[in-house]
Write an enzyme that holds these catalytic residues in place. Structure first.
Site, PDB file in Angstrom:
ATOM      1  N   ASP A   1      69.700  -0.848  46.805  1.00 16.95           N
ATOM      2  CA  ASP A   1      69.194  -0.788  45.438  1.00 16.95           C
ATOM      3  C   ASP A   1      68.715  -2.147  44.905  1.00 16.95           C
ATOM      4  O   ASP A   1      69.434  -3.151  44.971  1.00 16.95           O
ATOM      5  CB  ASP A   1      70.278  -0.229  44.507  1.00 16.95           C
ATOM      6  CG  ASP A   1      70.511   1.263  44.737  1.00 16.95           C
ATOM      7  OD1 ASP A   1      69.581   1.946  45.208  1.00 16.95           O
ATOM      8  OD2 ASP A   1      71.622   1.740  44.434  1.00 16.95           O
TER       9      ASP A   1
ATOM     10  N   HIS B   1      70.862   3.127  51.931  1.00 22.88           N
ATOM     11  CA  HIS B   1      71.012   4.571  51.789  1.00 22.88           C
ATOM     12  C   HIS B   1      69.661   5.266  51.679  1.00 22.88           C
ATOM     13  O   HIS B   1      68.622   4.631  51.514  1.00 22.88           O
ATOM     14  CB  HIS B   1      71.903   4.922  50.590  1.00 22.88           C
ATOM     15  CG  HIS B   1      71.443   4.340  49.293  1.00 22.88           C
ATOM     16  ND1 HIS B   1      71.684   3.028  48.938  1.00 22.88           N
ATOM     17  CD2 HIS B   1      70.738   4.873  48.269  1.00 22.88           C
ATOM     18  CE1 HIS B   1      71.160   2.794  47.742  1.00 22.88           C
ATOM     19  NE2 HIS B   1      70.569   3.881  47.323  1.00 22.88           N
TER      20      HIS B   1
ATOM     21  N   ARG C   1      72.581   7.180  37.895  1.00 23.26           N
ATOM     22  CA  ARG C   1      73.109   5.984  38.566  1.00 23.26           C
ATOM     23  C   ARG C   1      73.384   4.891  37.556  1.00 23.26           C
ATOM     24  O   ARG C   1      72.605   4.711  36.608  1.00 23.26           O
ATOM     25  CB  ARG C   1      72.087   5.480  39.588  1.00 23.26           C
ATOM     26  CG  ARG C   1      72.605   4.362  40.481  1.00 23.26           C
ATOM     27  CD  ARG C   1      71.482   3.811  41.352  1.00 23.26           C
ATOM     28  NE  ARG C   1      70.726   2.797  40.651  1.00 23.26           N
ATOM     29  CZ  ARG C   1      69.587   2.254  41.111  1.00 23.26           C
ATOM     30  NH1 ARG C   1      69.079   2.645  42.252  1.00 23.26           N
ATOM     31  NH2 ARG C   1      68.968   1.323  40.424  1.00 23.26           N
TER      32      ARG C   1
HETATM   33 FE   LIG Z   1      69.112   3.955  45.784  1.00 26.35          FE
END
Ligand SMILES: [Fe+2]
Length: 301
Positions: A115, A270, A285
């Site tokens: 991320d 991921h 998230r």
């Molecule tokens: Fe992500």
């Protein structure tokens, strides 16, 4: 097999694994389920235990939770310093700390990535909550970047230890920033995020808490390796990506209502399957602030 954290502390030593959690490891190396915990009613020992387990297991799953956005944010605040949901994306009718990945608003993550690595201090931890799930599909898979690094040959590890890579968020978010946000993103680390200038991170990251080394390149945001030809860079990155995503390095979650997943972005990548057609999938998230990645070279010299 289900083991208590006290047992796992012995088998997992010298990792710091706390004594207050009931953990079920999902494989020999990484990933675990936390049983018998209510994320809305954690005491301080449990919070410390989750934090330690996250470094040791890298991705944790907690089933059967009943969190809303406020509860998810509150849980994040217990674990660390929460960021806004995303530096660029406007998730609309949710709190600013929440990044809503909505399949009806082009919210997909079907590329391997870690991320927000296109910023100087990428988020350390992400917490993801299933909000709307398709009847089938939409699984998320995580890769253990430390295990991947450690299972490379010493010759390749030595080579990549000294390398730096460029991370570029413009391929994923450039159009969105310029067109949908008119060049003005969100308030990120105290400043309006309006600059997707590519930045550099070490190819191998030393985890600031465990000291373990892991691959820190990802197909979502890494554009190339510094100081190499395009051909060399592409070849090395392809080798690293193929290795990172070997089945031995993966844990996959088939989402159920009430699932919460949290993971350490300093040691994982991921991928979210986009295999559910026109069915609706919404995930919320939050992210916790991280530090600037440090490579082995910076430590040794
Ligand atoms: Fe992500």
């Amino acid at each position: 097999m289900s083991i208590t954290s006290e047992q796992s502390a012995m088998t997992e030593a010298p990792e710091r694994v706390a004594t207050r959690l009931a953990l079920t490891p999902l494989g020999p190396h990484f990933g675990a389920e936390i049983r018998d915990v209510d994320l809305s009613r954690l005491d301080d020992d449990e919070v410390h235990a989750i934090r330690a387990a996250l470094v040791a297991y890298k991705v944790l799953f907690v089933r059967g939770q009943d969190l809303n956005d406020a509860g998810q944010i509150e849980f994040g605040r217990r674990l660390g310093e929460i960021t806004v949901g995303h530096p660029i994306h406007d998730s609309g009718d949710v709190p600013p700390e929440v990044y809503s990945l909505d399949s009806q608003d082009n919210g997909f993550a079907d590329v391997w990535h870690t991320d927000v690595t296109f910023v100087r201090r990428p988020p350390a931890i992400s917490v993801l909550r299933a909000v709307v799930l398709p009847p089938n599909g939409g699984d998320t898979t995580w890769a253990d970047s430390q295990l991947a690094y450690e299972s490379l040959t010493p010759a390749l590890r030595t080579l990549i230890d000294s390398l730096t890579a460029v991370h570029d968020g413009s391929r994923e978010f450039g159009y969105y920033l310029s067109q949908r946000r008119k060049g003005r993103g969100n308030l990120w680390e105290g400043e309006t995020f309006n600059d997707l200038t590519p930045i550099e991170h070490p190819v191998v990251r030393v985890h600031p808490e465990s000291g373990r080394k892991g691959l820190f390149v990802n197909p979502g945001f890494t554009s190339h390796i510094v100081g190499m030809s395009e051909h060399e860079s592409r070849g090395i990155l392809d080798i690293l990506y193929a290795h990172l995503t070997k089945p031995e390095h993966l844990v996959r979650n088939r989402w159920q209502p009430g699932d919460v997943a949290l993971w350490d972005n300093r040691s994982t990548a991921h991928y979210a399957n986009r295999d559910y057609g026109d069915q609706h999938r919404v995930m919320h998230r939050i992210t916790l602030r991280g530090d600037a990645p440090i490579g082995p070279a910076a430590l040794s010299g």
